[in-house]
Design a protein around this motif. Sequence first.
Motif, PDB file in Angstrom:
ATOM      1  N   SER A 151       0.639  -1.213   0.071  1.00  0.00           N
ATOM      2  CA  SER A 151       0.100  -0.082  -0.103  1.00  0.00           C
ATOM      3  C   SER A 151       0.759   1.496  -0.122  1.00  0.00           C
ATOM      4  O   SER A 151       0.422   2.215  -0.536  1.00  0.00           O
ATOM      5  CB  SER A 151      -0.974  -0.048   1.227  1.00  0.00           C
ATOM      6  OG  SER A 151      -0.176   0.080   2.232  1.00  0.00           O
ATOM      7  N   ARG A 152       2.067   1.095   0.395  1.00  0.00           N
ATOM      8  CA  ARG A 152       2.903   2.336   0.610  1.00  0.00           C
ATOM      9  C   ARG A 152       3.858   2.581  -0.867  1.00  0.00           C
ATOM     10  O   ARG A 152       3.924   3.569  -1.029  1.00  0.00           O
ATOM     11  CB  ARG A 152       3.864   2.546   1.804  1.00  0.00           C
ATOM     12  CG  ARG A 152       3.015   2.532   3.006  1.00  0.00           C
ATOM     13  CD  ARG A 152       4.223   2.546   4.437  1.00  0.00           C
ATOM     14  NE  ARG A 152       3.518   2.680   5.420  1.00  0.00           N
ATOM     15  CZ  ARG A 152       3.698   3.510   6.593  1.00  0.00           C
ATOM     16  NH1 ARG A 152       4.576   4.244   6.108  1.00  0.00           N
ATOM     17  NH2 ARG A 152       2.998   3.496   7.805  1.00  0.00           N
ATOM     18  N   LEU A 153       4.089   1.383  -1.310  1.00  0.00           N
ATOM     19  CA  LEU A 153       4.767   1.576  -2.322  1.00  0.00           C
ATOM     20  C   LEU A 153       4.394   1.387  -3.851  1.00  0.00           C
ATOM     21  O   LEU A 153       4.691   2.055  -4.837  1.00  0.00           O
ATOM     22  CB  LEU A 153       6.171   0.427  -2.222  1.00  0.00           C
ATOM     23  CG  LEU A 153       7.090   0.587  -1.008  1.00  0.00           C
ATOM     24  CD1 LEU A 153       8.298  -0.571  -1.130  1.00  0.00           C
ATOM     25  CD2 LEU A 153       7.768   1.869  -1.050  1.00  0.00           C
ATOM     26  N   PHE A 154       3.180   0.678  -3.687  1.00  0.00           N
ATOM     27  CA  PHE A 154       2.451   0.279  -4.967  1.00  0.00           C
ATOM     28  C   PHE A 154       1.202   0.820  -5.044  1.00  0.00           C
ATOM     29  O   PHE A 154       0.497   0.442  -5.779  1.00  0.00           O
ATOM     30  CB  PHE A 154       2.348  -1.162  -5.380  1.00  0.00           C
ATOM     31  CG  PHE A 154       3.856  -1.765  -5.166  1.00  0.00           C
ATOM     32  CD1 PHE A 154       4.857  -1.482  -6.118  1.00  0.00           C
ATOM     33  CD2 PHE A 154       4.044  -2.848  -4.266  1.00  0.00           C
ATOM     34  CE1 PHE A 154       6.417  -1.862  -5.941  1.00  0.00           C
ATOM     35  CE2 PHE A 154       5.468  -3.254  -4.164  1.00  0.00           C
ATOM     36  CZ  PHE A 154       6.464  -2.875  -5.010  1.00  0.00           C
ATOM     37  N   GLY A 155       0.741   1.494  -3.911  1.00  0.00           N
ATOM     38  CA  GLY A 155      -0.679   2.053  -3.869  1.00  0.00           C
ATOM     39  C   GLY A 155      -1.027   3.241  -4.958  1.00  0.00           C
ATOM     40  O   GLY A 155      -1.801   2.977  -5.835  1.00  0.00           O
ATOM     41  N   THR A 156      -0.596   4.217  -4.889  1.00  0.00           N
ATOM     42  CA  THR A 156      -0.833   5.456  -5.687  1.00  0.00           C
ATOM     43  C   THR A 156       0.191   5.830  -6.586  1.00  0.00           C
ATOM     44  O   THR A 156       0.268   6.350  -7.744  1.00  0.00           O
ATOM     45  CB  THR A 156      -1.347   6.410  -4.781  1.00  0.00           C
ATOM     46  OG1 THR A 156      -0.355   7.003  -3.920  1.00  0.00           O
ATOM     47  CG2 THR A 156      -2.567   6.251  -3.921  1.00  0.00           C
ATOM     48  N   GLY A 157       1.459   5.613  -6.026  1.00  0.00           N
ATOM     49  CA  GLY A 157       2.579   6.143  -6.941  1.00  0.00           C
ATOM     50  C   GLY A 157       3.752   5.165  -7.018  1.00  0.00           C
ATOM     51  O   GLY A 157       3.416   4.034  -6.266  1.00  0.00           O
ATOM     52  N   LEU A 158       4.775   5.365  -7.424  1.00  0.00           N
ATOM     53  CA  LEU A 158       5.788   4.240  -7.434  1.00  0.00           C
ATOM     54  C   LEU A 158       7.225   5.379  -7.475  1.00  0.00           C
ATOM     55  O   LEU A 158       7.484   6.182  -8.182  1.00  0.00           O
ATOM     56  CB  LEU A 158       5.784   3.441  -8.749  1.00  0.00           C
ATOM     57  CG  LEU A 158       6.883   2.220  -8.675  1.00  0.00           C
ATOM     58  CD1 LEU A 158       6.259   1.340  -7.403  1.00  0.00           C
ATOM     59  CD2 LEU A 158       6.938   1.772 -10.013  1.00  0.00           C
ATOM     60  N   SER A 159       7.913   5.055  -6.347  1.00  0.00           N
ATOM     61  CA  SER A 159       9.244   5.650  -6.339  1.00  0.00           C
ATOM     62  C   SER A 159      10.444   4.527  -6.386  1.00  0.00           C
ATOM     63  O   SER A 159      10.068   3.396  -6.532  1.00  0.00           O
ATOM     64  CB  SER A 159       9.482   6.385  -5.014  1.00  0.00           C
ATOM     65  OG  SER A 159       8.972   5.493  -3.676  1.00  0.00           O
ATOM     66  N   ALA A 160      11.679   4.851  -6.160  1.00  0.00           N
ATOM     67  CA  ALA A 160      12.655   3.935  -6.084  1.00  0.00           C
ATOM     68  C   ALA A 160      12.565   3.035  -4.927  1.00  0.00           C
ATOM     69  O   ALA A 160      11.738   3.335  -3.991  1.00  0.00           O
ATOM     70  CB  ALA A 160      14.037   4.745  -6.239  1.00  0.00           C
ATOM     71  N   PRO A 161      13.057   1.925  -5.038  1.00  0.00           N
ATOM     72  CA  PRO A 161      12.944   0.953  -3.867  1.00  0.00           C
ATOM     73  C   PRO A 161      13.743   1.251  -2.508  1.00  0.00           C
ATOM     74  O   PRO A 161      14.900   1.027  -2.650  1.00  0.00           O
ATOM     75  CB  PRO A 161      13.382  -0.484  -4.570  1.00  0.00           C
ATOM     76  CG  PRO A 161      14.133  -0.296  -5.637  1.00  0.00           C
ATOM     77  CD  PRO A 161      13.734   1.049  -6.232  1.00  0.00           C
ATOM     78  N   LEU A 162      12.873   1.993  -1.645  1.00  0.00           N
ATOM     79  CA  LEU A 162      13.425   2.335  -0.359  1.00  0.00           C
ATOM     80  C   LEU A 162      12.600   1.818   0.682  1.00  0.00           C
ATOM     81  O   LEU A 162      11.345   2.026   0.354  1.00  0.00           O
ATOM     82  CB  LEU A 162      13.778   3.864  -0.416  1.00  0.00           C
ATOM     83  CG  LEU A 162      14.968   4.450  -0.848  1.00  0.00           C
ATOM     84  CD1 LEU A 162      14.926   5.913  -0.912  1.00  0.00           C
ATOM     85  CD2 LEU A 162      16.193   3.919  -0.264  1.00  0.00           C
TER      86      LEU A 162
END
Lengths: 389, 389
Positions: free
Chosen positions: A373-384
């Motif tokens: 939900s935090r990483l693939f919920g609404t946006g996508l940033s680098a894997p951190l």
Amino acid sequence: MTEMTTSGTDLNRLRELNSLSVVRALRGNPPSTVTELAARTGLSRPSTDVMAQGLVADGWATVVEPSGNSTVGRPARRYRFRADAGHVLGVDVGGHKILAIISDLDGTVVHSTRRAVTLDADPTTRLAAMDAVIANCLRGAGMVPDDIWAVTVGVTGPVDTTGRTTLFTPLPGWTSVNPAKHLGARFAAPIVVENDCKLAAAAERWQGVAQDADDIVYLLAGMRTGAGLIIDGTLRRGYGGAAGEIGALRAVRWLDAPSHLQNCPGVPDSVDADNAAAWVFAAAREGDRHARTAVRRYVRDLAVGAAALVLTLDPQIVVVGGGYSRSADILLDPLGRELERLCLRVPEIRASTLGDESVALGALRLALDEVDSRLFGTGLSAPLAPRRQ
Amino acid sequence: MTEMTTSGTDLNRLRELNSLSVVRALRGNPPSTVTELAARTGLSRPSTDVMAQGLVADGWATVVEPSGNSTVGRPARRYRFRADAGHVLGVDVGGHKILAIISDLDGTVVHSTRRAVTLDADPTTRLAAMDAVIANCLRGAGMVPDDIWAVTVGVTGPVDTTGRTTLFTPLPGWTSVNPAKHLGARFAAPIVVENDCKLAAAAERWQGVAQDADDIVYLLAGMRTGAGLIIDGTLRRGYGGAAGEIGALRAVRWLDAPSHLQNCPGVPDSVDADNAAAWVFAAAREGDRHARTAVRRYVRDLAVGAAALVLTLDPQIVVVGGGYSRSADILLDPLGRELERLCLRVPEIRASTLGDESVALGALRLALDEVDSRLFGTGLSAPLAPRRQ
């Protein structure tokens, strides 16, 4: 391809959504070509190609080069989701054991560690055991706390909105414990605390006997009796975290149900309380009259609370888990007959096969959900690793 | 504005989603300017303008011309959702009455018609009464069946997946009735049949005392006792349509609860069964000893089933509806005290204010949901009545 005019903001949003679509198309699939990804996402092949290369640059995907033994033309490269980009930790703080499991982002178990504790251990002892088990599990996985992207801890009793079991818990002194705060000193990642029955229910739907169902009543049948509910595919906590606590209602007879087994006449003195029920189930299988009566009475009481849940929710299936589910061979048929007698519509009844790892597995599932939900919920940033607010 | 190249398919999808956003921004709001709509949707002003004009062309919106008494510059035109583009019909087929209500797409009531029926009416008589009430309601609204975009019928008893009450219903002979098939001869629109308690619960969240809650237990407290459940904002039917039927479990004491009121000593012979409870509530208010005992016993039994629901679901609020809710002044406090005694966490308890229209109102809500999911769910076409497959 048509050339059209639209605002940059709209297109950036569209691109982010498309990038998420490609990640979702990669996860849980074998290495995939751009053509396969385009088919799964419904995006154009050139757009998909751009998105996939972006995911590699960001560290979400790796390229699997073709093996090169193709004889016609240039074989297509494939993309694979990097499940080892991050890891999560699930912990079961039970009455009799602490179990910690670390998995990657696909839920593949990397390492697990367990240690026995006594039911009457005080909070300091139980927390120290939990810390030691987690430390050993991290060491076994070759990791440090910052490698963990989310932590879920399973405990006994309804978990309130502050992550504590203030309403009730059978673990002595545990109502005063705040496990998330305790672990927060070591982990910077999000920490979720959840009730053990709810986690076991989530595990059954993820890897157990309820993978095909969206409406599930999970029964914990053991020295305690409890329930976890999944409705429309979602684990239900209730407004204050106390969903599934039907056992607190004396009229549904769960409070005394296990005593029929514990107090069965004929249990040898050499068998301790923890193993009395197993002895009774074995004796009942061999036709012992007292044991058969005890099992019948246990099932009759278990069925009243189960019927209350079934009549309230009308689930697709009922999963029987917990320690007594090892004796499902002599429990499920009579339970089904009692439910036939008590309910309007009887769901299918299945026995859990996850054994005593179900709570820790459910904790992994919730930790993965938190990451998703935090990483693939609404946006996508680098894997951190996500960080708590 | 930036000029970018992207595929036509992606942009068409984006445009359709944006058009839906504008419809949603129009509905339930006063007439709005393009600037207001752009702010609500997050779309650019020029895109919003194009979308709004398209909606007018399709018949979903009308232009509200400025009144012209502005002194500075040209006043902005406003757009209004055309709620009268379509209508829906909600019908309550109860034990004692048939009530039909027609509303527009905003849920504004256009006409309603009711007729009394007797509890022992046979299915033919009850269906004929339903047909007459619907015909009169259409006539009163100046409509024909084809003007209706969706129909929902509320009935007593759990409604199975075929839209029938095959498991159980107190209406004599009604298990053999298929209301959707019966009405299908006259209406081409989608027809949904649903349980009365579930519809009453939906009505409370839509227009009643539960508008601020997502987790709701609705109790029908009357000559029958029943329940409807809303979890996470969604009305729960259960896998086979039998959710909320906790009353069938003898252990929770709902089956006999109303008999404490019906059989209260001292009810005059001149008071018939339908009005006995009202007499008892009035007598209890005036301090009659037998009446107070009867109310206390009724509440004690009602509370056991209510506690089973509360402990299972841990809702935010419990709504008490049904005929007896008119006496909420002497029911709610003792009910709260019983729940305090029986539950781990007691939700807020509120009395329904929708009276005996709640089932028909809930039917309207479900019919509107049906229209919304078909017309505003994934795409948007011109305003035409949906047709059954």
